[in-house]
Design a protein around this motif. Structure first.
Motif, PDB file in Angstrom:
ATOM      1  N   LEU A 107      10.221  -5.036   2.695  1.00  0.00           N
ATOM      2  CA  LEU A 107       8.729  -5.623   2.166  1.00  0.00           C
ATOM      3  C   LEU A 107       8.017  -5.755   3.187  1.00  0.00           C
ATOM      4  CD1 LEU A 107       7.068  -6.727  -0.173  1.00  0.00           C
ATOM      5  CD2 LEU A 107       8.015  -9.069   0.263  1.00  0.00           C
ATOM      6  N   GLU A 148       2.131  -6.923  -5.623  1.00  0.00           N
ATOM      7  CA  GLU A 148       3.187  -5.999  -5.074  1.00  0.00           C
ATOM      8  C   GLU A 148       3.312  -4.601  -5.625  1.00  0.00           C
ATOM      9  OE1 GLU A 148       7.185  -7.640  -4.297  1.00  0.00           O
ATOM     10  OE2 GLU A 148       6.383  -9.619  -4.320  1.00  0.00           O
ATOM     11  N   ASP A 164       5.277  -0.374  -5.437  1.00  0.00           N
ATOM     12  CA  ASP A 164       6.442   0.362  -4.662  1.00  0.00           C
ATOM     13  C   ASP A 164       5.461   1.567  -3.866  1.00  0.00           C
ATOM     14  OD1 ASP A 164       8.920  -0.814  -5.734  1.00  0.00           O
ATOM     15  OD2 ASP A 164       8.221   0.133  -7.678  1.00  0.00           O
ATOM     16  N   ARG A 205       8.713  -2.000  -0.530  1.00  0.00           N
ATOM     17  CA  ARG A 205       7.807  -2.750  -1.401  1.00  0.00           C
ATOM     18  C   ARG A 205       6.706  -2.934  -0.413  1.00  0.00           C
ATOM     19  NH1 ARG A 205       7.767  -3.220  -6.516  1.00  0.00           N
ATOM     20  NH2 ARG A 205       7.128  -5.186  -6.466  1.00  0.00           N
TER      21      ARG A 205
END
Length: 456
Positions: free
Chosen positions: A4, A42, A44, A53
């Motif tokens: 992330l 958030e 992808d 992410r």
């Protein structure tokens, strides 16, 4: 291995533009004015062979913790805490500002790997600012242009250097390719897509935060805080939901600001991608004209509808359910029988009943009815109330079938489709709703005329 990244920086340096570039879609709202983004979003992302992410955040500002800007900063700090690495972005055309230096110290104290990005570096105008970024002490800056897609190869190298373990190519394992069949069958069903719509300050974000059990979305007494449509995964009482928080919808005539137009369009787009829409109504001002307009829009779009009667703890409860049912059936006949759930997002009352209503309505929205019962129903209703004669000739209803669900849609074959009155079609819709238990979903009937084999 997935990881992330959080994109942080002061307002208007291009964080949302980079987010959209890496995600490959225009998910985040972008505008020239600062402070457009407020919530964490958030998505992808892909960059070369990397899949990860990415989190877009609000611009960092010095402000009192109780103010809106202070609450936005708290959301950004939560994103920094959750991330594996941080993309700290500056505006190369403006150069370093005292705000950049202050928040560079904040990012450094987090202890996370930091990638310094000098955005807007295209052309000669950004060269000086990119060189000036060395003064932050966060390593070599990566000059790029999120708007034009320049410098992404350098960003790829910087991410690989900052997270060597997570970006290492995974070794192929034969065991994964030969997974047992029963394990594949046990995969959980995908979550129900739910959009929460309503007027500004109806309590949409507060309700979703209560479902999540954390302060994931920005809330406050100010109307119109939410701008982007933010999706969050929720598992409540054994039901998996993907919930979209949306901006409050006002009358179109009152919307003059360009940013509010973008927010409203984003909310309507979330509604079109949803399966069930929860229309949140403020109990202190119930069933206003705008609520009815939103409900009608949802019905015309073909989405299942549930009404959440929010802030119900502020009003007297005596005979509330009966009152609400009578009002809803009178004002919204196109979705007659829709679930109405009194809730309180602030206190957490009624959330289990709301989730139960969403799951039940979703099942009705997907319902399919066999052709034989449908034609028995058609015979019964035409015997009870035959279609009227138009120009001295009676319309003959021959056959009915359901070609698709989501929402339940029916095709009725008859002799003269253009002559069948709208009132009789409504009679058939009400009969279908009552006989086959289809409350709270729009029902569509398409009239068709069978080809005449002797026409030629």
């Amino acid at each position: 291995m997935s990881f992330l990244l959080a994109v942080v920086g002061r307002p208007n340096v291009g964080k949302s533009t980079l987010f959209n570039r890496l995600v490959g879609k225009k998910l985040a709202l972008v505008d020239d004015r600062p402070g457009v983004t407020r919530d964490r979003r958030e998505g992808d992302a892909r960059l070369g062979d990397l899949s990860f992410r990415i989190m877009d955040t609000a611009g960092l500002e010095e402000a009192d913790a109780a103010s809106l800007e202070g609450r936005m900063r708290a959301q950004t700090e939560a994103a920094i805490a959750d991330a594996d690495a941080i993309l700290f972005m500056i505006d190369a055309r403006v150069g370093l500002t005292p705000t950049d230096r202050a928040f560079a110290a904040l990012v450094r104290r987090s202890g996370k790997p930091v990638i310094l990005v000098a955005n807007k570096s295209e052309g000669r105008g950004g060269e000086a600012g990119a060189l000036e970024a060395f003064g932050l002490g966060l390593g070599d800056p990566v000059p790029l242009s999120a708007e034009h897609g320049e410098g992404l190869s350098d960003l790829y190298d910087a991410i690989c250097a900052a997270l060597p373990e997570q970006t290492r190519p995974a070794e192929e394992e034969d065991e994964d390719e030969e997974a047992p069949q029963d394990e594949a069958d046990d995969k959980p069903k995908r979550p129900i897509k739910v959009a929460v719509l309503g007027r500004p300050n109806a309590g949409k974000s507060t309700l979703i935060n209560r479902l999540l059990g954390e302060d994931r979305l920005l809330t406050g007494p100010e109307a119109g805080i939410t701008r982007d449509s933010i999706s969050v995964e929720v598992s409540y009482a054994g039901v998996r939901l993907e919930v979209f928080d949306t901006a409050g919808l006002r009358k179109r005539a009152r919307i003059e600001d360009k940013l509010e137009k973008l927010s409203a369009a984003d909310a309507l787009r979330a509604m079109k991608f949803a399966e069930v829409v929860v229309l949140l109504i403020d109990a202190t001002h119930p069933f206003e004209e705008q609520d009815l307009r939103i409900a009608d829009l949802v019905a015309r779009e073909g989405r299942a509808l549930v009404i959440g009667y929010n802030k119900s703890d502020l009003i007297a409860r005596g005979g509330l359910a009966t009152r609400l049912r009578e009002e809803a059936d009178r004002l919204l006949p196109q979705v007659k029988g829709l679930p109405i759930v009194p809730v309180s997002g602030l206190m957490g009352h009624g959330l289990d009943k709301l989730v139960e209503a969403v799951a039940k309505t979703h099942k009705v929205w997907n319902k399919r009815i066999a052709t034989n019962p449908l034609n028995r129903f058609l015979q019964q209703v035409t015997d009870t109330h035959p279609p009227p004669a138009v120009s001295g000739r009676r319309v003959k209803l021959r056959y009915i079938t359901q070609p698709k669900a989501r929402p339940p849609s029916f095709v009725l074959f008859c002799s003269r489709p253009d002559a069948l009155p709208e009132s009789y079609v409504r009679y058939l819709v009400n009969g279908l709703r009552e006989n086959f238990d289809l409350p709270g979903v729009p029902i569509r009937i398409t009239l068709r005329e069978k080809d005449n084999p002797y026409a030629e």
